[in-house]
Scaffold this motif. Structure first.
Motif, PDB file in Angstrom:
ATOM      1  N   ILE A   1       0.798  -1.215   0.000  1.00  0.00           N
ATOM      2  CA  ILE A   1       0.000   0.000   0.000  1.00  0.00           C
ATOM      3  C   ILE A   1       0.839   1.277   0.000  1.00  0.00           C
ATOM      4  CG2 ILE A   1      -0.254   0.027   2.519  1.00  0.00           C
ATOM      5  CD1 ILE A   1      -2.907   0.999  -0.117  1.00  0.00           C
ATOM      6  N   ASP A   2       1.981   1.273   0.689  1.00  0.00           N
ATOM      7  CA  ASP A   2       2.802   2.478   0.781  1.00  0.00           C
ATOM      8  C   ASP A   2       3.794   2.617  -0.371  1.00  0.00           C
ATOM      9  OD1 ASP A   2       1.589   3.338   3.146  1.00  0.00           O
ATOM     10  OD2 ASP A   2       2.931   2.111   4.384  1.00  0.00           O
ATOM     11  N   GLN A   3       3.749   1.709  -1.327  1.00  0.00           N
ATOM     12  CA  GLN A   3       4.702   1.742  -2.434  1.00  0.00           C
ATOM     13  C   GLN A   3       4.196   2.546  -3.625  1.00  0.00           C
ATOM     14  OE1 GLN A   3       7.714   0.627  -2.568  1.00  0.00           O
ATOM     15  NE2 GLN A   3       7.943  -0.910  -0.977  1.00  0.00           N
ATOM     16  N   TRP A   4       2.975   3.070  -3.533  1.00  0.00           N
ATOM     17  CA  TRP A   4       2.382   3.764  -4.677  1.00  0.00           C
ATOM     18  C   TRP A   4       2.252   5.258  -4.396  1.00  0.00           C
ATOM     19  CZ3 TRP A   4       2.761   0.187  -8.080  1.00  0.00           C
ATOM     20  CH2 TRP A   4       2.507  -1.148  -7.745  1.00  0.00           C
ATOM     21  N   ASP A   5       2.439   6.050  -5.445  1.00  0.00           N
ATOM     22  CA  ASP A   5       2.261   7.496  -5.340  1.00  0.00           C
ATOM     23  C   ASP A   5       0.879   7.925  -5.812  1.00  0.00           C
ATOM     24  OD1 ASP A   5       5.084   7.951  -4.588  1.00  0.00           O
ATOM     25  OD2 ASP A   5       5.449   7.201  -6.622  1.00  0.00           O
ATOM     26  N   LEU A   6       0.222   7.092  -6.583  1.00  0.00           N
ATOM     27  CA  LEU A   6      -1.152   7.317  -7.030  1.00  0.00           C
ATOM     28  C   LEU A   6      -1.809   5.953  -7.168  1.00  0.00           C
ATOM     29  CD1 LEU A   6      -3.292   9.393  -7.980  1.00  0.00           C
ATOM     30  CD2 LEU A   6      -2.457   9.023 -10.309  1.00  0.00           C
ATOM     31  N   ARG A   7      -3.027   5.825  -6.623  1.00  0.00           N
ATOM     32  CA  ARG A   7      -3.693   4.524  -6.558  1.00  0.00           C
ATOM     33  C   ARG A   7      -5.033   4.594  -7.266  1.00  0.00           C
ATOM     34  NH1 ARG A   7      -2.775   4.854  -0.063  1.00  0.00           N
ATOM     35  NH2 ARG A   7      -0.505   4.691  -0.086  1.00  0.00           N
ATOM     36  N   ILE A   8      -5.157   3.852  -8.352  1.00  0.00           N
ATOM     37  CA  ILE A   8      -6.389   3.796  -9.129  1.00  0.00           C
ATOM     38  C   ILE A   8      -6.980   2.402  -8.969  1.00  0.00           C
ATOM     39  CG2 ILE A   8      -7.406   3.959 -11.442  1.00  0.00           C
ATOM     40  CD1 ILE A   8      -5.005   5.779 -12.188  1.00  0.00           C
ATOM     41  N   PHE A   9      -8.272   2.347  -8.673  1.00  0.00           N
ATOM     42  CA  PHE A   9      -8.949   1.056  -8.572  1.00  0.00           C
ATOM     43  C   PHE A   9     -10.033   0.984  -9.642  1.00  0.00           C
ATOM     44  CE2 PHE A   9     -11.893  -2.148  -7.162  1.00  0.00           C
ATOM     45  CZ  PHE A   9     -11.062  -3.137  -6.668  1.00  0.00           C
ATOM     46  N   VAL A  10     -10.012  -0.090 -10.427  1.00  0.00           N
ATOM     47  CA  VAL A  10     -10.985  -0.299 -11.497  1.00  0.00           C
ATOM     48  C   VAL A  10     -12.048  -1.260 -10.978  1.00  0.00           C
ATOM     49  CG1 VAL A  10     -11.340  -1.025 -13.877  1.00  0.00           C
ATOM     50  CG2 VAL A  10      -9.175   0.058 -13.213  1.00  0.00           C
ATOM     51  N   SER A  11     -13.270  -0.764 -10.888  1.00  0.00           N
ATOM     52  CA  SER A  11     -14.367  -1.517 -10.275  1.00  0.00           C
ATOM     53  C   SER A  11     -15.364  -1.987 -11.333  1.00  0.00           C
ATOM     54  CB  SER A  11     -15.086  -0.635  -9.245  1.00  0.00           C
ATOM     55  OG  SER A  11     -16.191  -1.303  -8.681  1.00  0.00           O
ATOM     56  N   VAL A  12     -15.676  -3.282 -11.294  1.00  0.00           N
ATOM     57  CA  VAL A  12     -16.673  -3.883 -12.183  1.00  0.00           C
ATOM     58  C   VAL A  12     -17.397  -4.962 -11.379  1.00  0.00           C
ATOM     59  CG1 VAL A  12     -17.042  -5.268 -14.268  1.00  0.00           C
ATOM     60  CG2 VAL A  12     -15.343  -3.445 -14.280  1.00  0.00           C
ATOM     61  N   PRO A  13     -18.725  -5.089 -11.501  1.00  0.00           N
ATOM     62  CA  PRO A  13     -19.420  -6.181 -10.799  1.00  0.00           C
ATOM     63  C   PRO A  13     -18.810  -7.532 -11.152  1.00  0.00           C
ATOM     64  CG  PRO A  13     -21.002  -4.624 -11.699  1.00  0.00           C
ATOM     65  CD  PRO A  13     -19.666  -4.217 -12.243  1.00  0.00           C
ATOM     66  N   PHE A  14     -18.674  -8.390 -10.155  1.00  0.00           N
ATOM     67  CA  PHE A  14     -18.005  -9.667 -10.374  1.00  0.00           C
ATOM     68  C   PHE A  14     -18.655 -10.490 -11.477  1.00  0.00           C
ATOM     69  CE2 PHE A  14     -16.532  -9.416  -5.726  1.00  0.00           C
ATOM     70  CZ  PHE A  14     -15.317  -8.863  -6.102  1.00  0.00           C
ATOM     71  N   GLU A  15     -19.997 -10.511 -11.536  1.00  0.00           N
ATOM     72  CA  GLU A  15     -20.669 -11.291 -12.580  1.00  0.00           C
ATOM     73  C   GLU A  15     -20.297 -10.788 -13.967  1.00  0.00           C
ATOM     74  OE1 GLU A  15     -22.521 -14.059 -12.613  1.00  0.00           O
ATOM     75  OE2 GLU A  15     -22.029 -14.280 -10.492  1.00  0.00           O
ATOM     76  N   GLN A  16     -20.072  -9.496 -14.083  1.00  0.00           N
ATOM     77  CA  GLN A  16     -19.695  -8.950 -15.387  1.00  0.00           C
ATOM     78  C   GLN A  16     -18.277  -9.371 -15.767  1.00  0.00           C
ATOM     79  OE1 GLN A  16     -20.680  -4.845 -15.868  1.00  0.00           O
ATOM     80  NE2 GLN A  16     -19.766  -4.700 -17.883  1.00  0.00           N
ATOM     81  N   THR A  17     -17.407  -9.516 -14.777  1.00  0.00           N
ATOM     82  CA  THR A  17     -16.058  -9.991 -15.106  1.00  0.00           C
ATOM     83  C   THR A  17     -16.098 -11.415 -15.645  1.00  0.00           C
ATOM     84  OG1 THR A  17     -15.492 -10.871 -12.895  1.00  0.00           O
ATOM     85  CG2 THR A  17     -15.095  -8.524 -13.294  1.00  0.00           C
ATOM     86  N   ILE A  18     -17.036 -12.226 -15.164  1.00  0.00           N
ATOM     87  CA  ILE A  18     -17.169 -13.582 -15.705  1.00  0.00           C
ATOM     88  C   ILE A  18     -17.583 -13.524 -17.170  1.00  0.00           C
ATOM     89  CG2 ILE A  18     -18.388 -15.782 -15.525  1.00  0.00           C
ATOM     90  CD1 ILE A  18     -18.752 -15.271 -12.569  1.00  0.00           C
ATOM     91  N   ASP A  19     -18.536 -12.666 -17.485  1.00  0.00           N
ATOM     92  CA  ASP A  19     -18.977 -12.524 -18.877  1.00  0.00           C
ATOM     93  C   ASP A  19     -17.815 -12.092 -19.768  1.00  0.00           C
ATOM     94  OD1 ASP A  19     -21.552 -13.210 -18.151  1.00  0.00           O
ATOM     95  OD2 ASP A  19     -22.234 -11.128 -17.964  1.00  0.00           O
ATOM     96  N   ARG A  20     -17.024 -11.149 -19.283  1.00  0.00           N
ATOM     97  CA  ARG A  20     -15.882 -10.686 -20.082  1.00  0.00           C
ATOM     98  C   ARG A  20     -14.850 -11.789 -20.245  1.00  0.00           C
ATOM     99  NH1 ARG A  20     -14.715  -4.550 -17.756  1.00  0.00           N
ATOM    100  NH2 ARG A  20     -16.744  -3.659 -18.313  1.00  0.00           N
ATOM    101  N   ALA A  21     -14.647 -12.555 -19.186  1.00  0.00           N
ATOM    102  CA  ALA A  21     -13.685 -13.656 -19.260  1.00  0.00           C
ATOM    103  C   ALA A  21     -14.139 -14.719 -20.253  1.00  0.00           C
ATOM    104  CB  ALA A  21     -13.483 -14.264 -17.875  1.00  0.00           C
ATOM    105  N   ARG A  22     -15.431 -15.007 -20.261  1.00  0.00           N
ATOM    106  CA  ARG A  22     -15.954 -15.975 -21.239  1.00  0.00           C
ATOM    107  C   ARG A  22     -15.714 -15.479 -22.657  1.00  0.00           C
ATOM    108  NH1 ARG A  22     -20.955 -15.670 -18.317  1.00  0.00           N
ATOM    109  NH2 ARG A  22     -21.161 -17.270 -16.706  1.00  0.00           N
ATOM    110  N   HIS A  23     -15.992 -14.215 -22.889  1.00  0.00           N
ATOM    111  CA  HIS A  23     -15.807 -13.643 -24.221  1.00  0.00           C
ATOM    112  C   HIS A  23     -14.335 -13.696 -24.627  1.00  0.00           C
ATOM    113  CE1 HIS A  23     -16.601 -11.049 -27.665  1.00  0.00           C
ATOM    114  NE2 HIS A  23     -15.553 -10.313 -27.294  1.00  0.00           N
ATOM    115  N   ARG A  24     -13.470 -13.332 -23.699  1.00  0.00           N
ATOM    116  CA  ARG A  24     -12.037 -13.372 -23.971  1.00  0.00           C
ATOM    117  C   ARG A  24     -11.568 -14.803 -24.190  1.00  0.00           C
ATOM    118  NH1 ARG A  24      -8.627 -10.365 -19.544  1.00  0.00           N
ATOM    119  NH2 ARG A  24      -9.203 -12.203 -18.310  1.00  0.00           N
TER     120      ARG A  24
END
Length: 242
Positions: free
Chosen positions: A147-170
């Motif tokens: 946590i202390d190793q970053w100067d700027l922290r960006i978090f990309v948020s997506v509903p978990f079920e949607q990540t499954i759909d994207r993974a299937r497509h990929r």
């Protein structure tokens, strides 16, 4: 909370990156669940920053995995194994984050592991300019060890079920088994993210959260001072803090 086009998001994030001042290369974490779009976002930011003549270092947690036998010692579908056993955080700090951080010599490497051969990776050491930007994407980047190793922290948020759909497509594009993808996500990746949220509370530490469920109409949030480190170093552009 702001919403706009994909281009507006990239513009806002590059503006934020340009506004952070450090006496060493800027270390940007782009965290998120598998298939959330964090790698694509990091690549998009790299293109824009390089076009603005900024020296960009691109790296990923996938190049800091540990050998397969160690990764899966608790089982191929173990959520605990995914969270606790998969990555070599000590090596990540030693060869990349520490050298680019305060007091570092700026001599770095972007990988220690080759996933194709399941063997250590030997890369030449490179020296970063003082004003370089590291765009580092991956899972579990806002955990206590990092946590202390970053100067700027960006978090990309997506509903978990949607990540499954994207993974299937990929996976379909790569001729991967849909059943294997489904099992991996439901038994390993999603439960490991739930463990991460319970133990590390990553969104509490993010400076910027990107809600990436609508790729072309994303929403983003710059966190207030009490919730993120962003405002400790940022100089806001004209118009003040968002």
């Amino acid at each position: 909370m702001d919403q706009g086009t994909r281009g507006e998001l990239i513009s806002r994030l590059t503006e934020a990156i340009r506004s952070v001042t450090t006496p060493h290369p800027l270390r940007v974490a782009i965290d998120g669940a598998p298939a959330s779009g964090k790698t694509t976002l990091a690549d998009e930011l790299a293109v824009v920053l390089r076009a603005q003549d900024r020296d960009v270092i691109r790296a990923s947690i996938d190049d800091f995995l540990v050998p397969r036998a160690q990764r899966y010692r608790r089982g191929q579908y173990s959520a605990e194994g995914c969270y606790f056993d998969a990555h070599d955080h000590a090596a990540l700090c030693r060869v990349l984050l520490d050298p680019l951080g305060p007091g570092g010599n700026r001599r770095f490497q972007t990988a220690v592991y080759d996933a194709e051969t399941d063997t250590p990776s030997s890369q030449p050491t490179t020296t970063a300019p003082t004003d370089a930007v590291l765009l580092f994407d991956g899972v579990f980047l806002l955990r206590p060890e990092l946590i202390d190793q970053w100067d700027l922290r960006i978090f990309v948020s997506v509903p978990f079920e949607q990540t499954i759909d994207r993974a299937r497509h990929r996976g379909a594009a790569l001729a991967s088994s849909t059943a294997d993808i489904e099992r991996s996500w439901r038994h390993r990746y999603i439960p490991s993210q739930q463990l991460y949220f319970t133990t590390a509370r990553p969104t509490d530490h993010a400076d910027i959260i990107v809600y990436n469920d609508q790729l072309q109409r994303p929403t983003w949030e710059v966190r207030p001072p009490a919730l993120g480190s962003f405002v400790r170093q940022i100089r806001y552009p004209a118009g003040g803090a968002p």
